[in-house]
Design an enzyme around this catalytic site. Sequence first.
Site, PDB file in Angstrom:
ATOM      1  N   GLY A   1      -0.568   4.866  -0.938  1.00 48.15           N
ATOM      2  CA  GLY A   1      -1.648   5.482  -0.170  1.00 48.15           C
ATOM      3  C   GLY A   1      -1.199   6.697   0.620  1.00 48.15           C
ATOM      4  O   GLY A   1      -0.058   7.153   0.507  1.00 48.15           O
ATOM      5  N   GLN A   2      -2.125   7.191   1.441  1.00 49.09           N
ATOM      6  CA  GLN A   2      -1.878   8.438   2.177  1.00 49.09           C
ATOM      7  C   GLN A   2      -0.653   8.306   3.110  1.00 49.09           C
ATOM      8  O   GLN A   2       0.202   9.173   3.132  1.00 49.09           O
ATOM      9  CB  GLN A   2      -3.119   8.809   2.993  1.00 49.09           C
TER      10      GLN A   2
ATOM     11  N   LYS B   1     -10.256  -3.905  12.362  1.00 46.06           N
ATOM     12  CA  LYS B   1      -9.104  -3.366  13.090  1.00 46.06           C
ATOM     13  C   LYS B   1      -8.999  -4.002  14.480  1.00 46.06           C
ATOM     14  O   LYS B   1      -7.900  -4.352  14.923  1.00 46.06           O
ATOM     15  CB  LYS B   1      -9.192  -1.838  13.202  1.00 46.06           C
TER      16      LYS B   1
ATOM     17  N   TYR C   1     -14.883  -1.800   9.054  1.00 49.07           N
ATOM     18  CA  TYR C   1     -13.497  -1.362   9.201  1.00 49.07           C
ATOM     19  C   TYR C   1     -13.046  -1.500  10.661  1.00 49.07           C
ATOM     20  O   TYR C   1     -11.988  -2.061  10.956  1.00 49.07           O
ATOM     21  CB  TYR C   1     -13.413   0.095   8.744  1.00 49.07           C
TER      22      TYR C   1
ATOM     23  N   ASP D   1       2.160  -1.646  -4.662  1.00 46.67           N
ATOM     24  CA  ASP D   1       0.793  -1.126  -4.672  1.00 46.67           C
ATOM     25  C   ASP D   1       0.076  -1.721  -5.882  1.00 46.67           C
ATOM     26  O   ASP D   1       0.642  -2.547  -6.590  1.00 46.67           O
ATOM     27  CB  ASP D   1       0.793   0.410  -4.709  1.00 46.67           C
TER      28      ASP D   1
ATOM     29  N   GLY E   1       0.831  -1.207   0.000  1.00 46.05           N
ATOM     30  CA  GLY E   1       0.000   0.000   0.000  1.00 46.05           C
ATOM     31  C   GLY E   1       0.863   1.254   0.000  1.00 46.05           C
ATOM     32  O   GLY E   1       0.525   2.269   0.625  1.00 46.05           O
TER      33      GLY E   1
ATOM     34  N   ASP F   1      -1.245  -6.930  -5.280  1.00 44.86           N
ATOM     35  CA  ASP F   1      -2.553  -6.902  -4.636  1.00 44.86           C
ATOM     36  C   ASP F   1      -2.327  -7.423  -3.216  1.00 44.86           C
ATOM     37  O   ASP F   1      -1.699  -8.475  -3.037  1.00 44.86           O
ATOM     38  CB  ASP F   1      -3.491  -7.823  -5.432  1.00 44.86           C
TER      39      ASP F   1
HETATM   40  N1  SER Z   1      -9.241   7.884   8.985  1.00 42.43           N
HETATM   41  C1  SER Z   1      -9.906   6.624   9.127  1.00 42.43           C
HETATM   42  C2  SER Z   1     -11.272   6.679   8.593  1.00 42.43           C
HETATM   43  O1  SER Z   1     -11.875   7.722   8.678  1.00 42.43           O
HETATM   44  C3  SER Z   1      -9.951   6.234  10.567  1.00 42.43           C
HETATM   45  O2  SER Z   1      -8.915   5.369  10.819  1.00 42.43           O
HETATM   46  O3  SER Z   1     -11.752   5.693   8.130  1.00 42.43           O
END
Ligand code: SER
Length: 317
Positions: free
Chosen positions: A13-14, A148, A144, A36, A10, A54
Amino acid sequence: MSGTKILIIGAGGQVGTELTLQLRERHGNDSVIATDLKDKAEGIFEAGPYHKLDALDKQGLLDLVKKYGVTQIYHLAALLSATAEKNPMFGWELNMESLLNVLNIAKDNGVKQVYWPSSIAAFGPNTPRIDTPQYCVMDPNTVYGISKLAGELWCDYYFKKYHLDVRSLRYPGLISWKTEPGGGTTDYAVHIFYEAIKNKKYECFLSANTGLPMLYMPDAIKATLDLMDAPAEKVKIRTSYNLAGFTFTPAELAIEIQKHIPDFSISYQPDFRQAIADSWPASIDDTQARLDWGWKNDYNTAAMVEDMLLNIGNKLK
Ligand code: SER
Protein backbone atom coordinates in the site's frame (compact mmCIF):
# COMPACT_ATOMS: atom_id res chain seq x y z
CA MET A 1 18.97 -4.43 16.68
CA SER A 2 20.00 -8.03 16.23
CA GLY A 3 17.28 -10.63 16.20
CA THR A 4 14.77 -8.13 14.86
CA LYS A 5 12.18 -9.73 12.58
CA ILE A 6 9.58 -7.38 11.22
CA LEU A 7 6.34 -8.41 9.56
CA ILE A 8 4.44 -5.86 7.49
CA ILE A 9 0.77 -6.40 6.71
CA GLY A 10 -0.34 -4.35 3.71
CA ALA A 11 3.22 -3.87 2.44
CA GLY A 12 2.04 -3.02 -1.07
CA GLY A 13 0.00 0.00 0.00
CA GLN A 14 0.79 3.70 0.04
CA VAL A 15 2.57 3.62 3.42
CA GLY A 16 3.66 -0.03 3.30
CA THR A 17 5.75 0.30 0.15
CA GLU A 18 7.91 3.08 1.54
CA LEU A 19 8.10 1.64 5.03
CA THR A 20 9.22 -1.74 3.68
CA LEU A 21 12.04 -0.08 1.74
CA GLN A 22 13.24 1.90 4.75
CA LEU A 23 13.00 -0.96 7.19
CA ARG A 24 14.92 -3.25 4.82
CA GLU A 25 17.59 -0.62 4.45
CA ARG A 26 17.93 -0.44 8.22
CA HIS A 27 17.64 -4.06 9.23
CA GLY A 28 18.60 -5.96 6.08
CA ASN A 29 16.29 -7.46 3.47
CA ASP A 30 15.91 -10.80 5.22
CA SER A 31 14.73 -9.27 8.49
CA VAL A 32 11.65 -7.67 6.96
CA ILE A 33 8.83 -9.94 5.84
CA ALA A 34 6.49 -8.16 3.45
CA THR A 35 2.92 -9.43 3.08
CA ASP A 36 0.04 -8.31 0.91
CA LEU A 37 -2.80 -9.66 -1.23
CA LYS A 38 -0.76 -10.21 -4.39
CA ASP A 39 0.23 -13.81 -5.15
CA LYS A 40 3.89 -13.14 -5.80
CA ALA A 41 6.53 -10.59 -4.86
CA GLU A 42 6.93 -7.96 -7.53
CA GLY A 43 9.38 -5.07 -7.86
CA ILE A 44 10.83 -3.94 -4.57
CA PHE A 45 9.42 -6.90 -2.68
CA GLU A 46 11.64 -9.37 -4.53
CA ALA A 47 14.64 -8.25 -2.48
CA GLY A 48 13.47 -10.05 0.67
CA PRO A 49 10.86 -12.45 2.03
CA TYR A 50 7.33 -11.91 0.67
CA HIS A 51 4.15 -13.85 1.44
CA LYS A 52 0.62 -13.53 0.21
CA LEU A 53 -1.50 -12.75 3.27
CA ASP A 54 -5.09 -11.63 3.60
CA ALA A 55 -5.22 -9.38 6.67
CA LEU A 56 -8.21 -11.42 7.91
CA ASP A 57 -6.33 -14.73 7.69
CA LYS A 58 -5.61 -15.34 11.36
CA GLN A 59 -4.00 -18.75 10.90
CA GLY A 60 -1.83 -17.50 8.04
CA LEU A 61 -0.60 -14.64 10.21
CA LEU A 62 0.10 -16.94 13.16
CA ASP A 63 2.06 -19.32 10.89
CA LEU A 64 4.26 -16.49 9.63
CA VAL A 65 4.84 -15.08 13.12
CA LYS A 66 5.99 -18.53 14.29
CA LYS A 67 7.98 -19.39 11.18
CA TYR A 68 10.10 -16.24 11.33
CA GLY A 69 10.06 -15.58 15.09
CA VAL A 70 8.55 -12.15 14.41
CA THR A 71 9.42 -9.43 16.92
CA GLN A 72 7.56 -6.46 15.39
CA ILE A 73 4.36 -6.18 13.37
CA TYR A 74 3.37 -3.15 11.29
CA HIS A 75 -0.31 -3.58 10.49
CA LEU A 76 -1.12 -1.22 7.63
CA ALA A 77 -3.97 -2.94 5.79
CA ALA A 78 -7.31 -1.12 5.91
CA LEU A 79 -10.28 -0.05 3.87
CA LEU A 80 -10.00 3.77 3.76
CA SER A 81 -12.79 6.27 4.31
CA ALA A 82 -14.46 6.49 0.90
CA THR A 83 -14.24 2.77 0.10
CA ALA A 84 -15.52 1.73 3.52
CA GLU A 85 -18.60 3.95 3.09
CA LYS A 86 -19.51 1.89 0.04
CA ASN A 87 -19.25 -1.38 1.97
CA PRO A 88 -19.70 -0.57 5.65
CA MET A 89 -19.89 -4.10 7.03
CA PHE A 90 -16.81 -5.26 5.18
CA GLY A 91 -14.99 -2.07 6.20
CA TRP A 92 -15.75 -2.79 9.82
CA GLU A 93 -14.82 -6.47 9.53
CA LEU A 94 -11.53 -5.86 7.76
CA ASN A 95 -10.41 -2.93 9.88
CA MET A 96 -11.44 -4.34 13.27
CA GLU A 97 -10.95 -8.08 13.00
CA SER A 98 -7.55 -7.77 11.43
CA LEU A 99 -6.42 -5.49 14.26
CA LEU A 100 -7.77 -7.81 16.96
CA ASN A 101 -6.05 -10.77 15.28
CA VAL A 102 -2.76 -8.90 15.26
CA LEU A 103 -3.10 -7.84 18.90
CA ASN A 104 -4.00 -11.34 20.08
CA ILE A 105 -1.33 -13.09 18.06
CA ALA A 106 1.27 -10.55 19.18
CA LYS A 107 0.34 -10.93 22.84
CA ASP A 108 0.39 -14.74 22.75
CA ASN A 109 3.54 -15.25 20.66
CA GLY A 110 6.21 -12.99 22.08
CA VAL A 111 5.90 -10.19 19.52
CA LYS A 112 7.55 -7.23 21.21
CA GLN A 113 6.06 -4.27 19.35
CA VAL A 114 3.02 -3.53 17.21
CA TYR A 115 2.44 -0.48 15.02
CA TRP A 116 -1.03 0.36 13.76
CA PRO A 117 -2.06 3.67 12.22
CA SER A 118 -5.11 5.64 13.24
CA SER A 119 -6.29 8.68 11.33
CA ILE A 120 -7.82 12.15 11.47
CA ALA A 121 -10.98 10.20 10.57
CA ALA A 122 -11.26 9.22 14.24
CA PHE A 123 -12.56 12.76 14.82
CA GLY A 124 -16.06 13.89 13.94
CA PRO A 125 -18.45 16.79 13.42
CA ASN A 126 -18.41 17.88 17.08
CA THR A 127 -14.63 17.81 17.35
CA PRO A 128 -13.04 21.30 17.45
CA ARG A 129 -12.00 21.75 13.79
CA ILE A 130 -9.06 24.10 14.15
CA ASP A 131 -5.94 22.91 15.96
CA THR A 132 -7.79 19.81 17.07
CA PRO A 133 -6.40 18.84 20.47
CA GLN A 134 -5.12 15.38 21.42
CA TYR A 135 -8.01 14.94 23.84
CA CYS A 136 -11.43 16.22 22.79
CA VAL A 137 -14.88 15.09 21.61
CA MET A 138 -14.47 12.27 19.10
CA ASP A 139 -17.69 11.34 17.30
CA PRO A 140 -16.66 9.92 13.91
CA ASN A 141 -19.52 9.37 11.48
CA THR A 142 -17.79 7.16 8.90
CA VAL A 143 -17.22 3.42 9.21
CA TYR A 144 -13.52 4.01 8.73
CA GLY A 145 -13.47 6.61 11.51
CA ILE A 146 -15.51 4.45 13.85
CA SER A 147 -13.11 1.56 13.26
CA LYS A 148 -10.10 3.81 13.89
CA LEU A 149 -11.50 5.20 17.15
CA ALA A 150 -12.47 1.72 18.39
CA GLY A 151 -9.06 0.44 17.28
CA GLU A 152 -7.26 3.14 19.24
CA LEU A 153 -9.10 2.10 22.37
CA TRP A 154 -8.27 -1.57 21.78
CA CYS A 155 -4.58 -0.68 21.37
CA ASP A 156 -4.66 1.15 24.69
CA TYR A 157 -6.48 -1.77 26.28
CA TYR A 158 -3.86 -4.29 25.16
CA PHE A 159 -1.08 -2.02 26.38
CA LYS A 160 -2.63 -1.55 29.80
CA LYS A 161 -4.02 -5.01 30.34
CA TYR A 162 -1.37 -7.21 28.65
CA HIS A 163 1.63 -4.83 28.52
CA LEU A 164 1.80 -5.22 24.76
CA ASP A 165 3.96 -2.41 23.37
CA VAL A 166 1.46 -1.02 20.84
CA ARG A 167 2.17 2.34 19.22
CA SER A 168 0.03 4.44 16.90
CA LEU A 169 -0.21 7.72 14.99
CA ARG A 170 -3.28 9.55 13.74
CA TYR A 171 -2.10 10.13 10.18
CA PRO A 172 -3.44 13.17 8.37
CA GLY A 173 -3.92 12.90 4.58
CA LEU A 174 -0.70 11.37 3.25
CA ILE A 175 0.83 12.73 0.07
CA SER A 176 3.29 10.56 -1.84
CA TRP A 177 4.57 9.76 -5.32
CA LYS A 178 5.94 6.21 -5.10
CA THR A 179 2.63 4.41 -4.58
CA GLU A 180 -0.79 5.96 -5.08
CA PRO A 181 -3.31 5.90 -2.26
CA GLY A 182 -6.63 4.13 -2.78
CA GLY A 183 -10.08 4.94 -1.55
CA GLY A 184 -9.39 7.91 0.72
CA THR A 185 -11.00 11.33 0.97
CA THR A 186 -7.66 13.10 1.03
CA ASP A 187 -6.48 11.32 -2.15
CA TYR A 188 -7.33 14.33 -4.32
CA ALA A 189 -4.10 15.90 -3.04
CA VAL A 190 -2.18 13.11 -4.82
CA HIS A 191 -4.30 12.74 -7.98
CA ILE A 192 -4.05 16.47 -8.66
CA PHE A 193 -0.29 16.17 -9.36
CA TYR A 194 -0.71 13.46 -12.00
CA GLU A 195 -3.44 15.45 -13.76
CA ALA A 196 -1.52 18.73 -13.48
CA ILE A 197 1.48 17.17 -15.23
CA LYS A 198 -0.49 15.14 -17.81
CA ASN A 199 -3.41 17.46 -18.66
CA LYS A 200 -2.82 20.78 -16.89
CA LYS A 201 -6.26 20.57 -15.36
CA TYR A 202 -7.98 18.74 -12.53
CA GLU A 203 -11.58 18.29 -11.45
CA CYS A 204 -11.60 18.08 -7.66
CA PHE A 205 -14.16 15.99 -5.75
CA LEU A 206 -13.96 18.40 -2.80
CA SER A 207 -14.98 22.05 -2.81
CA ALA A 208 -12.44 24.87 -3.18
CA ASN A 209 -12.28 25.84 0.49
CA THR A 210 -12.14 22.45 2.17
CA GLY A 211 -9.12 22.64 4.45
CA LEU A 212 -7.66 19.33 5.60
CA PRO A 213 -4.53 18.39 7.53
CA MET A 214 -1.86 16.77 5.35
CA LEU A 215 1.61 15.29 5.65
CA TYR A 216 4.29 14.43 3.10
CA MET A 217 5.30 10.76 3.05
CA PRO A 218 8.97 11.20 4.02
CA ASP A 219 7.75 12.92 7.17
CA ALA A 220 5.13 10.22 7.80
CA ILE A 221 7.79 7.51 7.54
CA LYS A 222 10.14 9.48 9.79
CA ALA A 223 7.37 9.94 12.39
CA THR A 224 6.52 6.23 12.28
CA LEU A 225 10.11 5.07 12.72
CA ASP A 226 10.87 7.69 15.39
CA LEU A 227 7.80 6.64 17.36
CA MET A 228 8.81 2.97 17.11
CA ASP A 229 12.40 3.78 18.13
CA ALA A 230 11.43 5.93 21.11
CA PRO A 231 12.12 4.46 24.57
CA ALA A 232 8.89 2.92 25.86
CA GLU A 233 8.57 5.35 28.75
CA LYS A 234 8.49 8.29 26.34
CA VAL A 235 5.51 6.88 24.51
CA LYS A 236 2.92 8.17 26.93
CA ILE A 237 -0.09 7.93 24.66
CA ARG A 238 -1.14 4.40 23.78
CA THR A 239 -4.36 5.19 21.98
CA SER A 240 -2.82 7.20 19.13
CA TYR A 241 -0.81 10.42 18.76
CA ASN A 242 -2.07 13.50 16.90
CA LEU A 243 0.34 14.19 14.03
CA ALA A 244 0.46 17.12 11.64
CA GLY A 245 2.42 18.56 8.77
CA PHE A 246 0.49 21.35 7.10
CA THR A 247 -3.02 22.33 6.08
CA PHE A 248 -4.29 23.55 2.72
CA THR A 249 -7.51 23.76 0.75
CA PRO A 250 -7.78 22.49 -2.85
CA ALA A 251 -7.72 26.14 -4.01
CA GLU A 252 -4.53 26.82 -2.06
CA LEU A 253 -2.87 23.67 -3.38
CA ALA A 254 -3.80 24.71 -6.94
CA ILE A 255 -2.10 28.08 -6.41
CA GLU A 256 1.07 26.34 -5.22
CA ILE A 257 1.03 24.09 -8.30
CA GLN A 258 0.47 27.11 -10.57
CA LYS A 259 3.77 28.53 -9.34
CA HIS A 260 5.38 25.66 -11.30
CA ILE A 261 2.75 25.08 -14.00
CA PRO A 262 1.23 28.53 -14.65
CA ASP A 263 -1.53 27.30 -17.01
CA PHE A 264 -2.79 24.64 -14.60
CA SER A 265 -6.49 25.02 -13.83
CA ILE A 266 -8.76 23.41 -11.25
CA SER A 267 -12.54 22.95 -11.22
CA TYR A 268 -14.77 21.59 -8.48
CA GLN A 269 -17.39 18.87 -8.53
CA PRO A 270 -17.92 17.82 -4.90
CA ASP A 271 -19.32 14.31 -4.42
CA PHE A 272 -20.13 12.14 -1.38
CA ARG A 273 -16.59 12.62 -0.09
CA GLN A 274 -17.35 16.28 0.68
CA ALA A 275 -19.49 15.28 3.68
CA ILE A 276 -16.67 13.06 4.94
CA ALA A 277 -14.13 15.88 4.65
CA ASP A 278 -16.53 18.32 6.35
CA SER A 279 -16.70 16.05 9.39
CA TRP A 280 -12.90 16.04 9.85
CA PRO A 281 -10.49 18.56 11.41
CA ALA A 282 -8.91 21.28 9.27
CA SER A 283 -5.76 21.42 11.38
CA ILE A 284 -4.22 19.35 14.14
CA ASP A 285 -2.39 20.20 17.34
CA ASP A 286 0.44 17.66 17.63
CA THR A 287 2.23 19.23 20.61
CA GLN A 288 2.15 15.97 22.54
CA ALA A 289 4.13 14.09 19.86
CA ARG A 290 6.63 16.94 19.73
CA LEU A 291 7.07 16.91 23.51
CA ASP A 292 7.07 13.17 24.15
CA TRP A 293 9.38 11.84 21.43
CA GLY A 294 10.62 14.87 19.52
CA TRP A 295 8.41 14.86 16.42
CA LYS A 296 9.15 17.60 13.90
CA ASN A 297 8.12 17.75 10.25
CA ASP A 298 10.67 18.68 7.58
CA TYR A 299 8.35 19.56 4.69
CA ASN A 300 5.96 22.47 4.31
CA THR A 301 3.44 22.74 1.46
CA ALA A 302 5.82 24.51 -0.94
CA ALA A 303 8.63 21.97 -0.46
CA MET A 304 6.20 19.07 -0.82
CA VAL A 305 4.73 20.47 -4.06
CA GLU A 306 8.16 20.96 -5.58
CA ASP A 307 9.24 17.43 -4.69
CA MET A 308 5.98 15.85 -5.90
CA LEU A 309 6.13 17.61 -9.27
CA LEU A 310 9.76 16.63 -9.76
CA ASN A 311 9.27 12.96 -8.91
CA ILE A 312 5.94 12.41 -10.64
CA GLY A 313 7.30 14.29 -13.66
CA ASN A 314 10.20 11.84 -13.82
CA LYS A 315 7.90 8.88 -13.29
CA LEU A 316 5.63 9.91 -16.18
CA LYS A 317 8.48 10.49 -18.65
N1 SER B 1 -6.34 9.52 4.06
C1 SER B 1 -7.40 8.86 4.76
C2 SER B 1 -8.66 8.93 4.02
O1 SER B 1 -8.87 9.90 3.34
C3 SER B 1 -7.58 9.49 6.10
O2 SER B 1 -6.91 8.74 7.04
O3 SER B 1 -9.45 8.04 4.13
